[in-house]
Structure formats: structure tokens, C-alpha cells
Scaffold this motif. Structure first.
Motif, PDB file in Angstrom:
ATOM      1  N   ARG A  32       0.829  -1.201   0.000  1.00 52.00           N
ATOM      2  CA  ARG A  32       0.000   0.000   0.000  1.00 52.00           C
ATOM      3  C   ARG A  32       0.870   1.261   0.000  1.00 52.00           C
ATOM      4  NH1 ARG A  32      -2.744   3.657   3.347  1.00 52.00           N
ATOM      5  NH2 ARG A  32      -4.921   3.993   2.760  1.00 52.00           N
ATOM      6  N   LYS A  33       1.942   1.235   0.780  1.00 47.82           N
ATOM      7  CA  LYS A  33       2.837   2.386   0.852  1.00 47.82           C
ATOM      8  C   LYS A  33       3.503   2.652  -0.503  1.00 47.82           C
ATOM      9  CE  LYS A  33       6.915   4.098   3.311  1.00 47.82           C
ATOM     10  NZ  LYS A  33       7.916   3.796   4.365  1.00 47.82           N
ATOM     11  N   LEU A  34       3.986   1.584  -1.135  1.00 46.32           N
ATOM     12  CA  LEU A  34       4.660   1.747  -2.426  1.00 46.32           C
ATOM     13  C   LEU A  34       3.675   2.126  -3.527  1.00 46.32           C
ATOM     14  CD1 LEU A  34       7.092  -1.312  -2.237  1.00 46.32           C
ATOM     15  CD2 LEU A  34       7.713   1.110  -2.083  1.00 46.32           C
ATOM     16  N   ALA A  35       2.492   1.504  -3.495  1.00 42.35           N
ATOM     17  CA  ALA A  35       1.500   1.784  -4.527  1.00 42.35           C
ATOM     18  C   ALA A  35       1.050   3.240  -4.461  1.00 42.35           C
ATOM     19  CB  ALA A  35       0.299   0.847  -4.379  1.00 42.35           C
ATOM     20  N   MET A  36       0.945   3.758  -3.252  1.00 44.54           N
ATOM     21  CA  MET A  36       0.601   5.176  -3.109  1.00 44.54           C
ATOM     22  C   MET A  36       1.726   6.061  -3.651  1.00 44.54           C
ATOM     23  SD  MET A  36      -1.094   5.186   0.714  1.00 44.54           S
ATOM     24  CE  MET A  36      -1.150   6.983   0.749  1.00 44.54           C
ATOM     25  N   GLN A  37       2.959   5.636  -3.419  1.00 44.57           N
ATOM     26  CA  GLN A  37       4.101   6.441  -3.856  1.00 44.57           C
ATOM     27  C   GLN A  37       4.215   6.484  -5.379  1.00 44.57           C
ATOM     28  OE1 GLN A  37       7.822   5.168  -2.187  1.00 44.57           O
ATOM     29  NE2 GLN A  37       9.044   6.541  -3.450  1.00 44.57           N
ATOM     30  N   TYR A  38       3.998   5.316  -6.006  1.00 42.26           N
ATOM     31  CA  TYR A  38       4.207   5.223  -7.459  1.00 42.26           C
ATOM     32  C   TYR A  38       2.899   5.203  -8.248  1.00 42.26           C
ATOM     33  CZ  TYR A  38       8.934   4.015  -6.007  1.00 42.26           C
ATOM     34  OH  TYR A  38      10.184   4.041  -5.429  1.00 42.26           O
ATOM     35  N   HIS A  39       1.790   5.545  -7.614  1.00 41.14           N
ATOM     36  CA  HIS A  39       0.505   5.557  -8.281  1.00 41.14           C
ATOM     37  C   HIS A  39       0.579   6.465  -9.519  1.00 41.14           C
ATOM     38  CE1 HIS A  39      -3.716   6.428  -9.002  1.00 41.14           C
ATOM     39  NE2 HIS A  39      -4.023   5.414  -8.211  1.00 41.14           N
ATOM     40  N   PRO A  40       0.160   5.951 -10.688  1.00 35.82           N
ATOM     41  CA  PRO A  40       0.259   6.746 -11.918  1.00 35.82           C
ATOM     42  C   PRO A  40      -0.490   8.071 -11.858  1.00 35.82           C
ATOM     43  CG  PRO A  40      -0.101   4.440 -12.440  1.00 35.82           C
ATOM     44  CD  PRO A  40      -0.258   4.569 -10.960  1.00 35.82           C
ATOM     45  N   ASP A  41      -1.604   8.107 -11.119  1.00 36.45           N
ATOM     46  CA  ASP A  41      -2.324   9.373 -11.029  1.00 36.45           C
ATOM     47  C   ASP A  41      -1.547  10.405 -10.233  1.00 36.45           C
ATOM     48  OD1 ASP A  41      -4.282   8.328 -12.513  1.00 36.45           O
ATOM     49  OD2 ASP A  41      -5.842   8.299 -10.974  1.00 36.45           O
ATOM     50  N   ARG A  42      -0.619   9.945  -9.409  1.00 34.39           N
ATOM     51  CA  ARG A  42       0.233  10.871  -8.663  1.00 34.39           C
ATOM     52  C   ARG A  42       1.521  11.174  -9.423  1.00 34.39           C
ATOM     53  NH1 ARG A  42       0.153   9.567  -2.167  1.00 34.39           N
ATOM     54  NH2 ARG A  42      -2.037  10.070  -1.826  1.00 34.39           N
ATOM     55  N   ASN A  43       1.783  10.383 -10.459  1.00 33.65           N
ATOM     56  CA  ASN A  43       2.998  10.566 -11.256  1.00 33.65           C
ATOM     57  C   ASN A  43       2.637  10.551 -12.739  1.00 33.65           C
ATOM     58  OD1 ASN A  43       5.292  10.070  -9.015  1.00 33.65           O
ATOM     59  ND2 ASN A  43       3.669   8.556  -8.736  1.00 33.65           N
ATOM     60  N   PRO A  44       1.807  11.471 -13.197  1.00 32.72           N
ATOM     61  CA  PRO A  44       1.385  11.450 -14.607  1.00 32.72           C
ATOM     62  C   PRO A  44       2.564  11.609 -15.568  1.00 32.72           C
ATOM     63  CG  PRO A  44       0.815  13.540 -13.543  1.00 32.72           C
ATOM     64  CD  PRO A  44       1.279  12.634 -12.464  1.00 32.72           C
ATOM     65  N   GLY A  45       2.602  10.698 -16.545  1.00 33.39           N
ATOM     66  CA  GLY A  45       3.658  10.762 -17.556  1.00 33.39           C
ATOM     67  C   GLY A  45       4.993  10.242 -17.090  1.00 33.39           C
ATOM     68  N   ASN A  46       5.100   9.705 -15.910  1.00 33.23           N
ATOM     69  CA  ASN A  46       6.362   9.189 -15.373  1.00 33.23           C
ATOM     70  C   ASN A  46       6.431   7.699 -15.641  1.00 33.23           C
ATOM     71  OD1 ASN A  46       8.544   8.315 -13.789  1.00 33.23           O
ATOM     72  ND2 ASN A  46       8.172   9.887 -12.233  1.00 33.23           N
ATOM     73  N   ALA A  47       7.161   7.317 -16.692  1.00 32.08           N
ATOM     74  CA  ALA A  47       7.247   5.912 -17.079  1.00 32.08           C
ATOM     75  C   ALA A  47       7.953   5.083 -16.009  1.00 32.08           C
ATOM     76  CB  ALA A  47       7.976   5.788 -18.418  1.00 32.08           C
ATOM     77  N   GLU A  48       8.943   5.653 -15.328  1.00 32.88           N
ATOM     78  CA  GLU A  48       9.674   4.925 -14.293  1.00 32.88           C
ATOM     79  C   GLU A  48       8.755   4.587 -13.110  1.00 32.88           C
ATOM     80  OE1 GLU A  48      13.615   5.446 -11.393  1.00 32.88           O
ATOM     81  OE2 GLU A  48      13.074   6.997 -12.855  1.00 32.88           O
ATOM     82  N   ALA A  49       7.938   5.556 -12.716  1.00 34.74           N
ATOM     83  CA  ALA A  49       7.006   5.302 -11.619  1.00 34.74           C
ATOM     84  C   ALA A  49       5.990   4.240 -12.005  1.00 34.74           C
ATOM     85  CB  ALA A  49       6.294   6.595 -11.229  1.00 34.74           C
ATOM     86  N   GLU A  50       5.534   4.290 -13.265  1.00 35.31           N
ATOM     87  CA  GLU A  50       4.579   3.290 -13.722  1.00 35.31           C
ATOM     88  C   GLU A  50       5.191   1.902 -13.710  1.00 35.31           C
ATOM     89  OE1 GLU A  50       2.155   2.314 -17.842  1.00 35.31           O
ATOM     90  OE2 GLU A  50       2.348   4.411 -17.168  1.00 35.31           O
ATOM     91  N   GLU A  51       6.447   1.785 -14.104  1.00 35.12           N
ATOM     92  CA  GLU A  51       7.128   0.491 -14.114  1.00 35.12           C
ATOM     93  C   GLU A  51       7.294  -0.036 -12.681  1.00 35.12           C
ATOM     94  OE1 GLU A  51       8.710  -2.962 -15.369  1.00 35.12           O
ATOM     95  OE2 GLU A  51       7.747  -1.400 -16.600  1.00 35.12           O
ATOM     96  N   LYS A  52       7.675   0.843 -11.770  1.00 34.03           N
ATOM     97  CA  LYS A  52       7.835   0.416 -10.372  1.00 34.03           C
ATOM     98  C   LYS A  52       6.494  -0.007  -9.779  1.00 34.03           C
ATOM     99  CE  LYS A  52      12.020   2.995  -9.216  1.00 34.03           C
ATOM    100  NZ  LYS A  52      12.653   4.015  -8.340  1.00 34.03           N
ATOM    101  N   PHE A  53       5.428   0.671 -10.187  1.00 31.14           N
ATOM    102  CA  PHE A  53       4.112   0.285  -9.704  1.00 31.14           C
ATOM    103  C   PHE A  53       3.761  -1.118 -10.195  1.00 31.14           C
ATOM    104  CE2 PHE A  53      -0.487   0.051  -9.889  1.00 31.14           C
ATOM    105  CZ  PHE A  53      -0.852   0.505  -8.632  1.00 31.14           C
ATOM    106  N   LYS A  54       4.086  -1.408 -11.455  1.00 29.52           N
ATOM    107  CA  LYS A  54       3.840  -2.747 -11.996  1.00 29.52           C
ATOM    108  C   LYS A  54       4.645  -3.793 -11.236  1.00 29.52           C
ATOM    109  CE  LYS A  54       2.796  -1.360 -16.770  1.00 29.52           C
ATOM    110  NZ  LYS A  54       3.233  -1.450 -18.182  1.00 29.52           N
TER     111      LYS A  54
END
Length: 375
Positions: A32-54
Motif C-alpha cells: 500500500r505504501k509503495l503503490a501510493m508512492q508510485y501511483h500513476p495518477d500521482r505521477n502522470p507521464g512518469n514511465a519509471e514510476a509506472e514500471e515500479k508500480f507494476k
């Protein structure tokens, strides 16, 4: 000649930042902590954050499945090689984010549970005023309450049609409408059916589509002995009927006890003040005093002082739902006459000449205590 690079996947435990023996609760908290950190809606256009979320979603999916976790612990990534690859759907196998986040971002995430039209009925409160002795000894009575009951004309469906409510065409009965928002598949409550999954096109004329109507209902109430002011008696399922087959609420009878003419209650003990004359206090007397069950004799010994208390055992209030009763505590108040005849005054002077009382001052603390006793 091109070569395919060997991609070394990160350890799932390291991805989530937990030890190998982590519990499901620890896994959920870390994810939950990581998903909140790398949530795509909180990091729009950030491919690295999206990959970490996956990555953290894939790790959480594996480690919270007992079979997959056992295979991963034994064989590593080879034991769960199919996880996260999917069939072209980037959300295949993703954890239930609705369970992880709830309404964290203001909407429902993932599939979630199919909503139900059933709604629990509200609790009903009824205030009942009773006499003092009814609270002491108990009473069976009947009260009439106003509550919502299932409509008999539509059998609680709210629809005038025999078939009942129809499936909502907007959400196809799911109660939610899905659409894509960035990386997520978002599910919002259907604005047509309000999340129930059904619509009533022909409302019942009696209940106007609510499925319930207001009615008067008589119920027998058993007030146990020993209740106090403010006591609540609960009758399960006697409140408002639930909507569309939902369970009924409860009925709470809230008691208000009228004060007694001279008895005061302290827990299960009763208290009263008994005025007596100076001769009765000095010479003693057998007095008839009232109780809640009739009169009884109280023996006043010679030389009784004002403020003296006498305790009559088992003349108080019964213990609620238990055996035994409290006591009746009688406090003596020696009264001084305000008006005397000439003969009475002369007799008191003669008596005063024979008595020796030291008029020694006492502390204010003792005086206040005596004053409080008579107030």
C-alpha cells in the motif's frame, strides 16, 4: 547478429522491502505504501514510476498467494514465470486494489464486489415515562410505535410490475460503470441506478417506489424490576424494515422515571428524611414510616441526634436481573418549633434549667457538614 539481453528481475521481497518471513499484513502495508508512492495518477507521464508500480503489484500478487509464494521461495522467478505477463491485458492478475485502497483516491478501483440493493432498516427509539414504583418493581405494558414496514402491495420491491425492478441498462446490473483512466481501470457508482444495479420504471403507487410504508405497530414491553432513569431496552428486529429485503433495524425503549414524592434513589438504596420532635428524639419513640411496600415500624432510641441514619435492610430497589435488594436509609431531622404557647415556653425553661450543655464553638467545616446534611 543481434543478441537478446538477459533481464534479471528484482527479488520480490526486495521490491516490497520486506523480509522473507513477512506476514500477509506486513505485505499489504508495504504494498500500500509503495503503490501510493508510485501511483500513476500521482505521477502522470512518469514511465519509471509506472514500471515500479507494476513491479510492486506483481510482487504483491505472488507473495500473497500461498501456492505462488511457495513456488517462488523454492524455484525463484522460474517457479512463477507466467505471473505478470498476462495476455495483452496490463491489468490481468493485478491485486484487488479496491481492498488495498478503499476510497483513498475518491473512487472504486478494480472489480470489487457487486453491490446489493438490500439496505438495513434504521433503529427506532421510543421514549417511555414510567412511575417510580414501576421502575422499582417492574411492569408489563404495551406501547405503540411508528415504524417503516414492507409494502404489502408490491411485496417490498417498490415496483408496481409483477416482475419487480428491471436490470439497469447503464451498468448491466453491476451498479458500477467502468472506464479507463491512465493506468487504471476505474469503476464509479452508476448514476442511473445509484449503485443498486436495478431501476424501477413503474413505481408502486402505495410506497412510491420505496418498498416500505409508515405504519403504527403495538408491541408488548416487559420492564424488569430495578431499572433506572435512562435505561434502554432493546428489541432486535423491531425497528424500521430494511429496503428490498434487507434486515430490519432494532427498537430501543428509553425509560424516563418520574421522581418520588420523598424517596430518593442512590444506586439500589433509597433515602428519605424523617422529621421528629425534640421529645421523640430525647425520649425515644416507635414510629410508623412509609416504604414502597406499605408501612413499617422504626424504633427511635433515646437521645437520638439530628442527622442520625437508620438502615432498613432489603427495603430498597431490587438489583437489575440479579437477586437481592438495596436498603432504605432513613435520616433523622429533629425539628425545632417556631411558635410556642406561654405554657410550652415555661415548661421548656424549666427543662432548660435542669440541663447542662456546654456551648463550645466548633469548626466551620463541621458546621458546613451539618448544614449540607439538612440542605
Amino acid at each position: 547478429m543481434s543478441r537478446t539481453a538477459n533481464v534479471i528481475k528484482a527479488d520480490y521481497y526486495e521490491v516490497l522491502g520486506v523480509v522473507r518471513g513477512a506476514s500477509d499484513q506486513e505485505l499489504k502495508a508495504a504494498y500500500r505504501k509503495l503503490a501510493m508512492q508510485y501511483h500513476p495518477d500521482r505521477n502522470p507521464g512518469n514511465a519509471e514510476a509506472e514500471e515500479k508500480f507494476k513491479q510492486c503489484s506483481e510482487a504483491y500478487q505472488v507473495l500473497t498467494d500461498p501456492d505462488k509464494r511457495a513456488a517462488y521461495d523454492r524455484y525463484g522467478h522460474a517457479g512463477v514465470s507466467g505471473v505478470g505477463q498476462g495476455n495483452g491485458d496490463p491489468f490481468a492478475g493485478m491485486p484487488d486494489l479496491g481492498d488495498i485502497f478503499g476510497d483513498l483516491f475518491g473512487f472504486n478501483v478494480g472489480g470489487g464486489r457487486k453491490p446489493s440493493r438490500m439496505q438495513k432498516g434504521r433503529d427506532v427509539r421510543f421514549d417511555k415515562t414510567i412511575e417510580f414504583d414501576e421502575a422499582v418493581f417492574g411492569k408489563d405494558t404495551e406501547v405503540t410505535i411508528s415504524r417503516m414496514e414492507a409494502c404489502s402491495d408490491c411485496r417490498g420491491t417498490g415496483s408496481a410490475d409483477v416482475r419487480g425492478p428491471a436490470t439497469c441498462q447503464q451498468c448491466q446490473g453491476h451498479g458500477q460503470v467502468r472506464y479507463q483512466q491512465g493506468f487504471f481501470s476505474i469503476a464509479r457508482t452508476c448514476n442511473v441506478c445509484g449503485g443498486t444495479g436495478t431501476v424501477i420504471s413503474n413505481p408502486c403507487g402505495t410506497c412510491r417506489g420505496d418498498g416500505r410504508v409508515q405504519r403504527e405497530h403495538a408491541i408488548n414491553v416487559s420492564i424488569p424490576a430495578g431499572v433506572e432513569d435512562g435505561t434502554r431496552i432493546r428489541y432486535q428486529g423491531e425497528g424500521d424494515a430494511g429496503r428490498f429485503g434487507g434486515p430490519s433495524g432494532d427498537l430501543y425503549i428509553v425509560l424516563a422515571v418520574k421522581p418520588h414524592q420523598f424517596f430518593e434513589r442512590d444506586g439500589n438504596d433509597l433515602h428519605c428524611v424523617l422529621p421528629i420532635s425534640f421529645p421523640q428524639a430525647a425520649l425515644g419513640a416507635d414510629l410508623q414510616i412509609p416504604t414502597l411496600e406499605g408501612e413499617t415500624t422504626l424504633k427511635i432510641p433515646e437521645g437520638t441526634q439530628s442527622g442520625k441514619e437508620f438502615r432498613l435492610r432489603n427495603k430498597g430497589v431490587p438489583y437489575l436481573n440479579e437477586r437481592g435488594r438495596g436498603d432504605l436509609v432513613v435520616q433523622i431531622a429533629v425539628q425545632t418549633p417556631k411558635k410556642l404557647t406561654r405554657i410550652q415556653k415555661e415548661l421548656l425553661r424549666q427543662l432548660g434549667d435542669t440541663l447542662t450543655i456546654e456551648n463550645v464553638p466548633t469548626s466551620r467545616r463541621l458546621f458546613d457538614k451539618v448544614k449540607e446534611m439538612f440542605s
